[in-house]
Each structure stands twice: as structure tokens, then as C-alpha cells.
Design a protein around this motif. Structure first.
Motif, mmCIF file in Angstrom:
data_model
loop_
_atom_site.group_PDB
_atom_site.id
_atom_site.type_symbol
_atom_site.label_atom_id
_atom_site.label_comp_id
_atom_site.label_asym_id
_atom_site.label_seq_id
_atom_site.Cartn_x
_atom_site.Cartn_y
_atom_site.Cartn_z
ATOM 1 N N ARG A 181 8.127 61.480 92.605
ATOM 2 C CA ARG A 181 7.557 61.654 91.274
ATOM 3 C C ARG A 181 6.527 60.591 90.862
ATOM 4 O O ARG A 181 6.889 59.409 91.362
ATOM 5 N N THR A 182 5.653 60.988 90.065
ATOM 6 C CA THR A 182 4.821 59.781 89.272
ATOM 7 C C THR A 182 4.952 60.216 87.940
ATOM 8 O O THR A 182 4.468 61.336 87.438
ATOM 9 N N PHE A 183 5.264 58.994 87.151
ATOM 10 C CA PHE A 183 5.102 59.052 85.709
ATOM 11 C C PHE A 183 3.925 58.079 85.240
ATOM 12 O O PHE A 183 3.742 57.092 85.863
ATOM 13 N N THR A 184 3.196 58.625 84.101
ATOM 14 C CA THR A 184 1.968 57.941 83.794
ATOM 15 C C THR A 184 2.068 57.516 82.385
ATOM 16 O O THR A 184 2.652 58.526 81.579
ATOM 17 N N PHE A 185 1.876 56.203 82.144
ATOM 18 C CA PHE A 185 1.833 55.852 80.874
ATOM 19 C C PHE A 185 0.274 54.893 80.442
ATOM 20 O O PHE A 185 -0.116 54.597 81.497
ATOM 21 N N GLU A 186 0.307 54.840 79.348
ATOM 22 C CA GLU A 186 -0.933 54.025 78.691
ATOM 23 C C GLU A 186 -0.406 52.749 78.135
ATOM 24 O O GLU A 186 0.322 52.921 77.122
ATOM 25 N N PRO A 243 -4.020 52.783 81.932
ATOM 26 C CA PRO A 243 -3.476 53.920 82.509
ATOM 27 C C PRO A 243 -2.496 53.174 83.820
ATOM 28 O O PRO A 243 -3.126 52.550 84.527
ATOM 29 N N LEU A 244 -1.201 53.505 83.697
ATOM 30 C CA LEU A 244 -0.262 52.858 84.408
ATOM 31 C C LEU A 244 0.666 53.858 85.295
ATOM 32 O O LEU A 244 1.307 54.712 84.324
ATOM 33 N N PHE A 285 8.547 54.329 78.248
ATOM 34 C CA PHE A 285 8.065 52.971 78.182
ATOM 35 C C PHE A 285 7.861 52.583 76.839
ATOM 36 O O PHE A 285 6.745 52.754 76.240
ATOM 37 N N GLU A 286 8.952 51.718 76.370
ATOM 38 C CA GLU A 286 8.618 51.281 74.923
ATOM 39 C C GLU A 286 8.166 49.989 74.825
ATOM 40 O O GLU A 286 8.422 48.948 75.735
ATOM 41 N N GLU A 287 7.395 49.652 73.876
ATOM 42 C CA GLU A 287 6.949 48.193 73.529
ATOM 43 C C GLU A 287 6.178 47.907 74.731
ATOM 44 O O GLU A 287 6.206 46.693 75.059
ATOM 45 N N ALA A 288 5.433 48.636 75.348
ATOM 46 C CA ALA A 288 4.870 48.259 76.509
ATOM 47 C C ALA A 288 3.328 47.653 76.308
ATOM 48 O O ALA A 288 2.779 48.022 75.462
ATOM 49 N N TRP A 289 2.991 46.623 77.038
ATOM 50 C CA TRP A 289 1.763 45.766 76.771
ATOM 51 C C TRP A 289 1.480 45.072 78.012
ATOM 52 O O TRP A 289 2.272 44.628 78.636
ATOM 53 N N ILE A 290 0.149 44.944 77.978
ATOM 54 C CA ILE A 290 -0.355 43.718 78.962
ATOM 55 C C ILE A 290 -0.852 42.626 78.630
ATOM 56 O O ILE A 290 -1.736 42.800 77.376
ATOM 57 N N ARG A 291 -0.458 41.515 78.918
ATOM 58 C CA ARG A 291 -1.144 40.328 78.392
ATOM 59 C C ARG A 291 -2.730 40.182 78.777
ATOM 60 O O ARG A 291 -3.330 40.397 79.836
ATOM 61 N N GLN A 292 -3.548 39.873 77.681
ATOM 62 C CA GLN A 292 -4.962 39.865 77.935
ATOM 63 C C GLN A 292 -5.318 38.414 78.669
ATOM 64 O O GLN A 292 -4.848 37.413 78.082
ATOM 65 N N ALA A 293 -5.759 38.536 79.611
ATOM 66 C CA ALA A 293 -6.039 37.326 80.566
ATOM 67 C C ALA A 293 -7.355 36.578 80.060
ATOM 68 O O ALA A 293 -8.034 37.025 79.482
ATOM 69 N N PRO A 294 -7.232 35.038 80.141
ATOM 70 C CA PRO A 294 -8.390 34.259 79.773
ATOM 71 C C PRO A 294 -9.549 34.765 80.620
ATOM 72 O O PRO A 294 -9.501 35.376 81.667
ATOM 73 N N PRO A 295 -10.734 34.540 80.102
ATOM 74 C CA PRO A 295 -12.031 34.640 80.998
ATOM 75 C C PRO A 295 -11.988 33.936 82.262
ATOM 76 O O PRO A 295 -11.617 32.910 82.271
ATOM 77 N N GLY A 296 -12.381 34.689 83.117
ATOM 78 C CA GLY A 296 -12.481 34.306 84.587
ATOM 79 C C GLY A 296 -10.949 34.604 85.434
ATOM 80 O O GLY A 296 -11.279 34.467 86.661
#
Length: 146
Positions: free
Chosen positions: A135-140, A126-127, A32-43
């Protein structure tokens, strides 16, 4: 005596060459390359995840679901524009052939994520990627504000 030394030298050289020519091991898990989660605004209790999931293995990977111990839900979605109208649809199964990639980016495929507590840029999420064959693959994935 010289013949024995020569024979042992040649044998050693052949063994060394055979070890060096050993084929590289084929990976058994995608990356999983260049993986990221967008930070959500408060609330906000939903956000999206992005990156490129590459199948570097020699087997097909049929992705059927995603999960995380700290997320309420995770699912693969695809944004489509039809007649100028954008809509989002959940993807049930995504077939990832050997050597192919699933590119997740804003406006295309992406991970929709809901959470109970605000995600922090300090702690990766963790995802787990689950396949139809069990099968299960785990990424951070890091949480980022972009």
C-alpha cells in the motif's frame, strides 16, 4: 385505512432509525497530523520532517519506506542518546498497530530528507508512505521555518 397509515408510518420510522444506526465507516488510511518540513538554510541539501502519523484504521500498517517525486531521498531515523552521546539510526520497518501513532519530533523519530533544489514554503512537498504489503499513502507537507 387508519391501520394502513399507522403501519406505513411505523415502517417508515423503523427504516429511518435503521439508516441512522448504520455503523460509521472505518477509515482505510492513516492520518498525518501537524506534519511539516523544516526549511533548510541556503546551500544545505538536507532537512528533516516531523509530525504525528496516526493509524486510525483497523489494520496494522508496517511502514517500510518513504519517497517523494521532488526529494532525492527520504528515510525514517531515530535519535538515541546512550551514555550522553547522541546518535541517529535509520529505521528499516516501523510497525504501526491499529490506534497507535508514530510521533516524529526533533530529538526522536524524524524523516531525513535530501533534495536537489531548495524547498519553498510556498509549495507543499508530496510525501508517499510505502508499506510492506504494497500500500502507498500520500500526504502533502508544508515547508516551514521554525
Amino acid at each position: 385505512m387508519k391501520k394502513n397509515i399507522l403501519r406505513m408510518s411505523v415502517t417508515g420510522l423503523v427504516l429511518l432509525l435503521m439508516a441512522a444506526c448504520k455503523p460509521a465507516e472505518i477509515p482505510t488510511e492513516p492520518v498525518f497530523e501537524e506534519a511539516w518540513i523544516r526549511q533548510a538554510p541556503p546551500g544545505m541539501k538536507m532537512t528533516a520532517g516531523f509530525g504525528t502519523l496516526r493509524n486510525v484504521t483497523d489494520q496494522a500498517i508496517d511502514i517500510e519506506s518513504f519517497s517523494s517525486p521532488i526529494l532525492s531521498s527520504v528515510s525514517l531515523h531515530r535519535t538515541e542518546v546512550v551514555d550522553g552521546v547522541s546518535s541517529m539510526h535509520e529505521v528499516d520497518v516501523f510497525a504501526l498497530a491499529p490506534g497507535s501513532s508514530l510521533v516524529m519530533e526533533p530529538g526522536g523519530y524524524h524523516l531525513m530528507m535530501s533534495f536537489r533544489m531548495q524547498l519553498s514554503p510556498v509549495k507543499p512537498v508530496p510525501l508517499e508512505v510505502h508499506t510492506t504489503d504494497g500500500r502507498t499513502f500520500t500526504f502533502e507537507l508544508p515547508v516551514e521555518q521554525r
